[in-house]
Design an enzyme around this catalytic site. Structure first.
Site, PDB file in Angstrom:
ATOM      1  N   TYR A   1      12.413  31.833   2.543  1.00  0.00           N
ATOM      2  CA  TYR A   1      11.236  32.648   2.864  1.00  0.00           C
ATOM      3  C   TYR A   1      11.277  33.053   4.332  1.00  0.00           C
ATOM      4  CZ  TYR A   1       9.039  30.974  -1.458  1.00  0.00           C
ATOM      5  OH  TYR A   1       8.746  30.697  -2.757  1.00  0.00           O
TER       6      TYR A   1
ATOM      7  N   LYS B   1       0.850  -1.203   0.000  1.00  0.00           N
ATOM      8  CA  LYS B   1       0.000   0.000   0.000  1.00  0.00           C
ATOM      9  C   LYS B   1       0.880   1.245   0.000  1.00  0.00           C
ATOM     10  CE  LYS B   1      -0.334  -0.234   5.008  1.00  0.00           C
ATOM     11  NZ  LYS B   1      -1.064  -0.790   6.155  1.00  0.00           N
TER      12      LYS B   1
HETATM   13  C1  PLP Z   1      -0.201  -1.842   6.737  1.00  0.00           C
HETATM   14  C2  PLP Z   1      -0.770  -3.092   7.191  1.00  0.00           C
HETATM   15  C3  PLP Z   1       0.054  -4.219   7.431  1.00  0.00           C
HETATM   16  C4  PLP Z   1       1.564  -4.170   7.338  1.00  0.00           C
HETATM   17  O1  PLP Z   1       2.103  -3.614   8.491  1.00  0.00           O
HETATM   18  P1  PLP Z   1       3.712  -3.523   8.703  1.00  0.00           P
HETATM   19  O2  PLP Z   1       3.852  -3.168  10.112  1.00  0.00           O
HETATM   20  O3  PLP Z   1       4.199  -2.477   7.762  1.00  0.00           O
HETATM   21  O4  PLP Z   1       4.256  -4.861   8.390  1.00  0.00           O
HETATM   22  C5  PLP Z   1      -0.566  -5.402   7.766  1.00  0.00           C
HETATM   23  N1  PLP Z   1      -1.910  -5.479   7.888  1.00  0.00           N
HETATM   24  C6  PLP Z   1      -2.728  -4.424   7.703  1.00  0.00           C
HETATM   25  C7  PLP Z   1      -4.197  -4.581   7.852  1.00  0.00           C
HETATM   26  C8  PLP Z   1      -2.189  -3.190   7.358  1.00  0.00           C
HETATM   27  O5  PLP Z   1      -2.992  -2.145   7.172  1.00  0.00           O
END
Ligand code: PLP
Length: 357
Positions: A254, A32
């Site tokens: 700035y 993601k």
């Molecule tokens: C982002 C996410 C993960 C992965 O988590 P990490 O700590 O980056 O390994 C696993 N399960 C869900 C539901 C997530 O949203």
């Protein structure tokens, strides 16, 4: 290229294989947020080659993009998908998450009997209270699944704070209790998963059928104690675009940041439009020629200024390291009042990714 991100694929392979060898369950690579800012396509293609079993994304479009790029493995979508978009999930053969009864009803309202063609994992709320079916609704929920002959291929939940071992145990037990009810009622075995990166290291007993790993693959270590087998996979770089001597009482960038003594400064063509957080103004450092230089004045939309006083041997075109290679996402997170994940997720997808082997 004014700025680019080098991705070290042999380090990605190293991390993947290290995790793979530690777990007996399937591995779901969480990609993601543009592969945690590393580049969705580059990361996913490599991970598919390495043999990951599953991919997980937050949203429908990310899943569709993965299919467009030729990814063949299973893709689980964690998050909200509008009921008007269900046909797209079907077309791309994505697995969606059912996380509430209202959501399920809205899906049934839209697609009717076609609901049985869609593929789902079910998220159970075991204590985080973000998404997931509650225990009190679970029997009603299972009735609906039966009534509409809905295809449930997996059940999952998520830890709120892995290092709170007592609470995590409660979450795990609640999840298994409901999962067991489900499997008994339907006389099936589905894929059960609850562990993320820190849980996969700290609580291997909870791995179940699959582990969902993001951070560790990317070389980010969520735990206090660092595992030296995990390697950093990326370096964000740029070049010096300008250099000048500035006298006492002159301004920098700035606002009204004024020098109290003469300095030599240099400009780097990276700013908050690239996702380098503006909160790091006057706080963070970059590395040039193996030395650290502090950012001075406000970070601009696509530039920043660094203080190179005392280092006359730095020139226009010299390589600058902004993140990775000695600057950890964690340290920038702390300076910006946030966490490493937040720092890397903000890195703009517009920045070119350069693959190194
Ligand atoms: C982002 C996410 C993960 C992965 O988590 P990490 O700590 O980056 O390994 C696993 N399960 C869900 C539901 C997530 O949203």
């Amino acid at each position: 290229m004014e700025t680019w991100i080098e991705i070290n694929l042999s380090h990605l392979k190293n991390n993947y294989e290290y995790i793979r060898n530690r777990i007996k369950s399937d591995l779901c690579a969480v990609v993601k947020a543009d592969g945690y800012g590393m580049g969705l396509y580059e990361i996913s293609t490599e991970l598919e080659k390495l043999g990951t079993d599953y991919f997980a994304v937050a949203f429908l479009n990310e899943g569709i993009n993965l299919r467009r790029e030729g990814i063949k493995k299973e893709i689980l979508v964690f998050n909200y998908v509008d009921s008007s978009q269900l046909h797209k999930a079907l077309e791309a053969d994505l697995i969606l998450t059912i996380y509430s009864i209202d959501q399920l009803k809205s899906y049934i309202d839209i697609v009717g009997a076609d609901i049985s063609k869609l593929r789902f994992h079910v998220k159970i709320n075991s204590g985080m209270n973000r998404l997931g079916i509650d225990e009190k609704d679970f029997v009603f929920f299972m009735d609906k699944i039966k009534e509409y002959d809905i295809r449930i291929e997996g059940l999952y939940s998520h830890f709120a704070e892995v290092e709170d071992f007592d609470f995590s145990k409660k979450q795990y037990e609640k999840f298994l209790f409901l999962a067991d009810k489900f499997e008994k009622l339907f006389e099936v075995e589905v894929k059960k998963h609850i562990s993320n990166s820190p849980a996969s290291l700290l609580c291997p007993d909870y791995n179940l059928d699959m582990v969902r790993v993001g951070m560790l693959l990317y070389g980010l270590q969520p735990l206090e104690e660092k595992d030296e087998n995990i390697k950093e996979i990326f370096t964000w770089k740029s070049r010096i675009s300008s250099k000048r001597v500035v006298a006492e009482n002159e301004r920098i960038s700035y606002g009204n940041y004024t020098l109290n003594k003469k300095k030599i400064i240099a400009t780097v063509p990276v700013g908050y439009s690239h996702g380098y957080m503006r909160q790091l103004s006057n706080r963070a450092s970059v590395i040039v020629g193996g030395r650290r230089f502090k950012i001075i004045g406000d970070i601009c939309m696509d530039q920043m200024i660094i203080d190179i006083t005392g280092s006359e041997d730095i020139f226009i075109g010299d390589e600058v390291t902004l993140l990775g290679g000695g600057v950890s996402a964690e340290s920038l997170g702390t300076l910006a009042g946030t966490i490493a994940d937040d720092v890397i997720c903000k890195i703009s997808p517009k920045i070119e990714r350069v693959l190194r082997y």
